[in-house]
Each structure stands twice: as structure tokens, then as C-alpha cells.
Design a protein around this motif. Structure first.
Motif, short mmCIF file in Angstrom:
data_model
loop_
_atom_site.label_atom_id
_atom_site.label_comp_id
_atom_site.label_asym_id
_atom_site.label_seq_id
_atom_site.Cartn_x
_atom_site.Cartn_y
_atom_site.Cartn_z
N UNK A 158 -0.49 -1.12 8.79
CA UNK A 158 -0.48 -2.04 7.66
C UNK A 158 0.18 -3.35 8.06
N UNK A 159 -0.52 -4.46 7.82
CA UNK A 159 0.01 -5.79 8.10
C UNK A 159 0.18 -6.48 6.74
N UNK A 160 1.41 -6.49 6.26
CA UNK A 160 1.70 -6.95 4.90
C UNK A 160 1.35 -8.41 4.67
N UNK A 161 1.69 -9.29 5.61
CA UNK A 161 1.46 -10.71 5.38
C UNK A 161 -0.02 -11.08 5.31
N UNK A 166 0.85 -1.19 0.00
CA UNK A 166 0.00 0.00 0.00
C UNK A 166 0.88 1.25 0.00
N UNK A 167 0.44 2.25 -0.71
CA UNK A 167 1.17 3.50 -0.81
C UNK A 167 1.28 4.15 0.57
N UNK A 168 2.49 4.52 0.96
CA UNK A 168 2.72 5.11 2.29
C UNK A 168 2.00 6.45 2.46
N UNK A 169 1.88 7.20 1.40
CA UNK A 169 1.17 8.48 1.48
C UNK A 169 -0.31 8.24 1.78
#
Length: 64
Positions: free
Chosen positions: A21-24, A2-5
């Protein structure tokens, strides 16, 4: 990913608290409301009806 902005301006629609944000799991987690919002095809689904409730273990993990 996901875009950090975008992540910096999104908040939980229930509690208005910041999200993690939970990437996994491809989710945005709100410790304040105890909800995890899915990210589908790179798009956060910020609907309470689509969110899942965090388990007790997850709530402890994400409450810093």
C-alpha cells in the motif's frame, strides 16, 4: 486508508504476488508484475486494465 485485514488477503491478479500500500498515491503496488492498482473511494480497483505500469525508478524502489 485501506483496511489492513483486506490488504493482507489481496494479491496481484496478474502475478498473484503480495501488494504494498502506497498511501500518498492511494495505490496498491505489485513489484512482481510492475503494476500499481488505484484505490478509489477506499475501494481497490484490482483490474489489470485499470492499473498503471510502474516506472523504472518505482520498480527499483519497490523491489526489496
Amino acid at each position: 486508508m485501506i483496511d489492513q485485514k483486506l490488504l493482507s488477503i489481496l494479491v496481484c491478479p496478474v502475478s498473484k504476488a503480495p501488494l504494498e500500500f502506497v498511501a500518498d498515491k492511494q495505490e496498491l503496488v505489485c513489484a512482481a508484475s510492475g503494476l500499481a492498482y488505484p484505490i478509489r473511494d477506499g475501494i481497490p480497483v484490482m483490474l489489470e486494465t485499470e492499473a498503471r505500469e510502474l516506472t523504472l525508478e518505482e520498480k527499483e524502489q519497490y523491489s526489496h
